[in-house]
Design an enzyme around this catalytic site. Structure first.
Site, PDB file in Angstrom:
ATOM      1  N   PHE A  57     -27.848  73.193  39.036  1.00 30.81           N
ATOM      2  CA  PHE A  57     -28.243  73.504  37.660  1.00 30.81           C
ATOM      3  C   PHE A  57     -27.343  72.867  36.598  1.00 30.81           C
ATOM      4  O   PHE A  57     -27.591  73.017  35.400  1.00 30.81           O
ATOM      5  CB  PHE A  57     -28.272  75.028  37.445  1.00 30.81           C
ATOM      6  CG  PHE A  57     -26.950  75.708  37.697  1.00 30.81           C
ATOM      7  CD1 PHE A  57     -25.953  75.723  36.738  1.00 30.81           C
ATOM      8  CD2 PHE A  57     -26.716  76.343  38.917  1.00 30.81           C
ATOM      9  CE1 PHE A  57     -24.739  76.353  36.969  1.00 30.81           C
ATOM     10  CE2 PHE A  57     -25.501  76.978  39.160  1.00 30.81           C
ATOM     11  CZ  PHE A  57     -24.512  76.984  38.180  1.00 30.81           C
ATOM     12  N   ARG A 102     -28.715  90.706  27.911  1.00 30.09           N
ATOM     13  CA  ARG A 102     -29.681  89.783  28.525  1.00 30.09           C
ATOM     14  C   ARG A 102     -31.036  90.441  28.765  1.00 30.09           C
ATOM     15  O   ARG A 102     -32.075  89.795  28.620  1.00 30.09           O
ATOM     16  CB  ARG A 102     -29.103  89.212  29.813  1.00 30.09           C
ATOM     17  CG  ARG A 102     -27.985  88.211  29.527  1.00 30.09           C
ATOM     18  CD  ARG A 102     -27.336  87.725  30.776  1.00 30.09           C
ATOM     19  NE  ARG A 102     -26.396  86.637  30.508  1.00 30.09           N
ATOM     20  CZ  ARG A 102     -25.340  86.387  31.254  1.00 30.09           C
ATOM     21  NH1 ARG A 102     -25.082  87.134  32.324  1.00 30.09           N
ATOM     22  NH2 ARG A 102     -24.541  85.386  30.953  1.00 30.09           N
ATOM     23  N   HIS A 115     -22.772  83.622  27.233  1.00 32.79           N
ATOM     24  CA  HIS A 115     -21.810  83.340  28.305  1.00 32.79           C
ATOM     25  C   HIS A 115     -20.731  84.408  28.237  1.00 32.79           C
ATOM     26  O   HIS A 115     -20.345  84.837  27.153  1.00 32.79           O
ATOM     27  CB  HIS A 115     -21.167  81.962  28.083  1.00 32.79           C
ATOM     28  CG  HIS A 115     -19.926  81.732  28.891  1.00 32.79           C
ATOM     29  ND1 HIS A 115     -19.970  81.229  30.170  1.00 32.79           N
ATOM     30  CD2 HIS A 115     -18.611  81.970  28.605  1.00 32.79           C
ATOM     31  CE1 HIS A 115     -18.717  81.148  30.635  1.00 32.79           C
ATOM     32  NE2 HIS A 115     -17.879  81.589  29.699  1.00 32.79           N
TER      33      HIS A 115
END
EC number: 2.7.4.6
Length: 140
Positions: A57, A102, A115
């Site tokens: 990724f 999230r 993050h």
């Protein structure tokens, strides 16, 4: 007092969620000691995420993190790293607990709003990547 680094990612900025996310962070007892809005180049994003260079990724992550402005923030609180990771929830919002950042705001594992440093050691390294000592406000 422990510190951690968060980055409000380009999807957070694009969705105009900076205020909502910071409000949730502050309500959880974190104190903002440094913050700025920047735009990472692909090179800078690649340097920051170099630890993931061999992961599948990596290219997509670098592309995403350089796709628009982001907001790195140093936060302070007792047990900051672990408490912040609990607050933001699992990397995949589908697996994140209800009420986490999230779960509330992220669309996907790749564009997951925020993050959070994974250790005290990495928090210090990551904070130094974005902020000089002069940019960090000492808390009282």
């Amino acid at each position: 007092m422990e510190r951690t680094l968060t980055i409000l990612k380009p999807d957070c900025v694009r969705k105009q969620l900076i205020g909502a996310v910071i409000d949730q962070i502050e309500r959880a007892g974190f104190r903002v000691v440094a913050m700025k809005k920047i735009r990472l180049t692909q090179e800078t994003a690649g340097e920051f995420y170099a630890v993931h260079r061999e992961r599948p990724f990596y290219g997509e992550l670098v592309e995403f993190m350089s796709s628009g402005p982001c907001v790195p923030i140093i936060l302070e609180k007792e047990n900051a790293v672990a408490d912040f990771r609990t607050l933001i929830g699992a990397t995949d919002p589908a697996q994140a607990d209800a009420g986490t950042v999230r779960k509330l705001y992220a669309d996907s594992k790749g564009e997951n709003i925020v993050h959070g440093s994974d250790s005290e050691e990495n928090a210090a390294i990551e904070a130094g990547f974005f902020f000089s000592a002069e940019e960090v406000v000492r808390s009282n």
